[in-house]
Structures are given as structure tokens and as C-alpha cells.
Write an enzyme that holds these catalytic residues in place. Structure first.
Site, PDB file in Angstrom:
ATOM      1  N   ASN A  97       0.857  -1.217  -0.053  1.00 44.39           N
ATOM      2  CA  ASN A  97       0.023   0.049   0.056  1.00 44.39           C
ATOM      3  C   ASN A  97       0.754   1.182  -0.160  1.00 44.39           C
ATOM      4  O   ASN A  97       2.087   1.119   0.097  1.00 44.39           O
ATOM      5  CB  ASN A  97      -0.743  -0.034   1.213  1.00 44.39           C
ATOM      6  CG  ASN A  97      -1.857  -1.217   1.087  1.00 44.39           C
ATOM      7  OD1 ASN A  97      -2.620  -1.310   0.310  1.00 44.39           O
ATOM      8  ND2 ASN A  97      -1.838  -2.104   2.254  1.00 44.39           N
ATOM      9  N   CYS A 140      -4.795  -8.209  -4.080  1.00 39.01           N
ATOM     10  CA  CYS A 140      -5.507  -6.845  -4.536  1.00 39.01           C
ATOM     11  C   CYS A 140      -5.999  -7.399  -6.033  1.00 39.01           C
ATOM     12  O   CYS A 140      -5.257  -7.855  -6.819  1.00 39.01           O
ATOM     13  CB  CYS A 140      -4.414  -6.037  -4.816  1.00 39.01           C
ATOM     14  SG  CYS A 140      -4.848  -4.356  -5.854  1.00 39.01           S
ATOM     15  N   GLY A 141      -7.307  -7.072  -6.197  1.00 41.27           N
ATOM     16  CA  GLY A 141      -8.079  -7.782  -7.390  1.00 41.27           C
ATOM     17  C   GLY A 141      -7.594  -7.082  -8.583  1.00 41.27           C
ATOM     18  O   GLY A 141      -7.120  -7.742  -9.536  1.00 41.27           O
ATOM     19  N   HIS A 200     -12.443  -7.125   5.000  1.00 41.98           N
ATOM     20  CA  HIS A 200     -13.370  -6.219   4.428  1.00 41.98           C
ATOM     21  C   HIS A 200     -14.770  -5.965   5.250  1.00 41.98           C
ATOM     22  O   HIS A 200     -14.934  -7.003   5.887  1.00 41.98           O
ATOM     23  CB  HIS A 200     -13.999  -6.636   2.987  1.00 41.98           C
ATOM     24  CG  HIS A 200     -13.048  -6.758   1.994  1.00 41.98           C
ATOM     25  ND1 HIS A 200     -12.673  -5.516   1.193  1.00 41.98           N
ATOM     26  CD2 HIS A 200     -11.897  -7.572   1.543  1.00 41.98           C
ATOM     27  CE1 HIS A 200     -11.749  -5.734   0.394  1.00 41.98           C
ATOM     28  NE2 HIS A 200     -11.361  -6.999   0.556  1.00 41.98           N
ATOM     29  N   GLU A 247      -9.847   2.118   1.433  1.00 43.43           N
ATOM     30  CA  GLU A 247      -8.857   1.071   1.388  1.00 43.43           C
ATOM     31  C   GLU A 247      -7.914   0.928   2.456  1.00 43.43           C
ATOM     32  O   GLU A 247      -7.419   2.252   2.820  1.00 43.43           O
ATOM     33  CB  GLU A 247      -8.158   0.697   0.107  1.00 43.43           C
ATOM     34  CG  GLU A 247      -8.855   0.464  -1.023  1.00 43.43           C
ATOM     35  CD  GLU A 247      -7.969  -0.247  -1.901  1.00 43.43           C
ATOM     36  OE1 GLU A 247      -7.240  -1.281  -1.746  1.00 43.43           O
ATOM     37  OE2 GLU A 247      -8.200   0.175  -3.220  1.00 43.43           O
ATOM     38  N   CYS A 298     -11.516  -1.016  -6.200  1.00 45.14           N
ATOM     39  CA  CYS A 298     -10.901  -2.337  -5.443  1.00 45.14           C
ATOM     40  C   CYS A 298     -11.536  -3.683  -5.722  1.00 45.14           C
ATOM     41  O   CYS A 298     -12.732  -3.462  -5.560  1.00 45.14           O
ATOM     42  CB  CYS A 298     -11.130  -1.810  -3.954  1.00 45.14           C
ATOM     43  SG  CYS A 298     -10.497  -3.108  -2.877  1.00 45.14           S
ATOM     44  N   GLY A 304     -12.468  -5.573  -2.831  1.00 49.70           N
ATOM     45  CA  GLY A 304     -13.762  -4.786  -2.342  1.00 49.70           C
ATOM     46  C   GLY A 304     -15.106  -5.173  -3.178  1.00 49.70           C
ATOM     47  O   GLY A 304     -16.087  -5.324  -2.625  1.00 49.70           O
TER      48      GLY A 304
END
Length: 264
Positions: A62, A71-72, A146, A198, A207, A210
Site C-alpha cells: 500500500n 489486490c484484485g 473487508h 482501502e 478495489c 472490495g
């Protein structure tokens, strides 16, 4: 040090090909290189590394230097880079992440990722008090944590001042290691809208994990169909629950520019 800037729905990271480059201290580098005034600029740093169990491995950091497991949008971009730059020869292959292997398929314009098993991380509707306000959320694990909060209208979603309220959600004692917070409005069973704050980066345009968490929460709460479009600030993602319980995410992954970073 050569780098490539890539983005998925505006969720932008600086990517370094560690098949040819060496990064000694990625935590510190992430803070410097992600700075939008004194560095390249981005939501963080992603390393594309060799792997012993897959063609490539993703390490994601990050903007504050903290390392994330998954991380998608990032894994879609890693897959796109690996295919376009010849690190892999086939359009279908596995990417190693901190949350395990993720199967990727590089399409003509988009990339599809099997996001794996998504799990409820507590009660389906769990009461919570954030900054003195009583509300409820659905805690979800997508390889990273999440919390999904329902919002009554699209106008209310757009009106959220996430820069102000976001830190209280991210650092809530319910999540001692921090949490990604999603705010969800259900337009219809096939169309969801979300904003995200995030962990370690603040509000971002998109995200992927997310969006997966939002789709899962809506489906589990009987608010959404098994295939949905999730609208984010940076664009839309397609989420589908597969017969094995995994979620497939499909969306863009774009190479923006490459350059040379003169590291300190």
C-alpha cells in the site's frame, strides 16, 4: 530502476518486473514511489516476481508501505503484464499471491480472475458502532479483511465524506489489523454501486477484492443475483459466483506508461 505504471478502473499502482530488477526494501520504496508529488504516483507498489509454484508471484504494498495479501485490480494487471511482456506463453495461468494461487485468463480487452473462496468473517449482519454512530455491516474475507455497509440511496452514497469518516472505519477496534471498508447501494439484483476506503491507501477509484466482498455480501443477504455488475468510481466490474463457491471477477487492466525511477 525500470517501472511500469498500470491501472484497473483507476486503481493505479507502480509495477516493477523483478525478473530483471532487484528491490531491496519494498516497504520504504512503496512510500516514496507512490507519492503523487515527489514520486511516480499511485495507490501503492506491486512487484512481479518469480515463483516456485506458479509462473509469476505478486507482492503488493500500500501507499503507506504496509504489505497486503491480495489486490484484485493488481492481480489483473500482473496477469496482463506477464502475458504482454512474455513472462508467460499462455492466456490461462496461475498467479501466486499472499492469499494463495489465483487463476487468471487474459482476454482481448479484459482479464478474468478466479478470486477463490470468499468467506463470511462473523455475523451476516453484525452491529457495530463507528465514531459514536450505531450501524451494521457484513464482515467478509477475500484473502484480506473487508466490512460492507449498506447505504439507503445512490445520493447518500455519493454524499459520503470518506476522507473525513474513513479512518474511523479503517482503524475500528473490531479489526485490530485494519480493514477495507465498502459502502454499498443496491440499485437492482443485477447492479450494485460502491465506494471503498482501502486499508493503508484511503479512498481509491476501485478495489477488486472490495467489489468481490460487496457482491458476496449482497448475494448472502438475498439482495443480488449470482452474476452482478459492480459500479465503482473508476468504472465497472463483473462478478459471478461459480458452482464451486468461488467468485470470478472480470475487468480491465491497462498499461499506462513505463519509465526509469532514480531510487535513493
Amino acid at each position: 530502476m525500470k517501472f511500469t505504471k498500470m491501472q484497473g478502473l483507476g486503481n493505479d499502482y507502480v509495477y516493477i518486473d523483478c525478473f530483471s530488477e532487484r528491490v531491496e526494501n519494498p516497504e520504504a520504496l512503496a512510500v516514496r514511489i507512490a507519492d503523487r508529488h515527489f514520486g511516480v504516483g499511485g495507490d501503492g507498489l506491486i512487484l512481479i516476481c518469480p515463483s516456485e509454484i506458479a509462473p509469476v508471484r505478486m507482492r503488493m504494498f500500500n501507499a503507506d508501505g504496509s504489505e497486503g495479501k491480495m489486490c484484485g485490480n493488481g492481480v489483473r494487471c500482473v496477469a496482463r503484464y506477464a502475458f504482454d511482456h512474455g513472462l508467460v506463453k499462455t492466456r490461462r495461468f496461475a498467479v501466486e499471491t499472499g492469499a494463495g494461487l489465483r487463476e487468471a485468463e487474459v482476454l482481448e480487452r479484459e482479464v478474468s480472475i478466479d478470486m477463490g473462496e470468499v468467506k463470511l468473517d462473523g455475523e451476516l449482519v453484525e452491529p457495530i458502532t463507528v465514531d459514536g454512530r450505531e450501524t451494521s455491516m457484513t464482515p467478509v474475507n477475500v484473502g484480506n479483511p473487508h466490512a460492507v455497509y449498506l447505504v439507503d440511496s445512490l445520493e447518500a452514497l455519493k454524499g459520503l465524506d470518506l476522507e473525513k469518516i474513513g479512518p474511523a472505519y479503517e482503524h475500528h477496534p473490531r479489526f485490530p489489523e485494519g480493514v477495507n471498508s465498502e459502502f454499498l447501494y443496491v440499485e437492482s439484483p443485477e447492479k450494485l454501486h460502491m465506494r471503498v476506503y482501502e486499508r493503508g491507501s484511503g479512498e481509491t477509484l476501485a478495489c477488486g477484492t472490495g467489489a468481490t466482498a460487496v457482491a458476496f455480501a449482497a448475494m448472502e443477504r438475498d439482495l443480488a443475483a449470482e452474476r452482478v455488475t459492480v459500479e465503482l468510481l473508476g468504472g465497472s466490474l463483473q462478478l459471478e459466483r461459480l458452482s464451486n463457491g468461488h467468485f470470478r471477477m472480470t475487468g480491465p487492466a491497462v498499461e499506462v506508461f513505463s519509465g526509469c525511477y532514480f531510487s535513493e
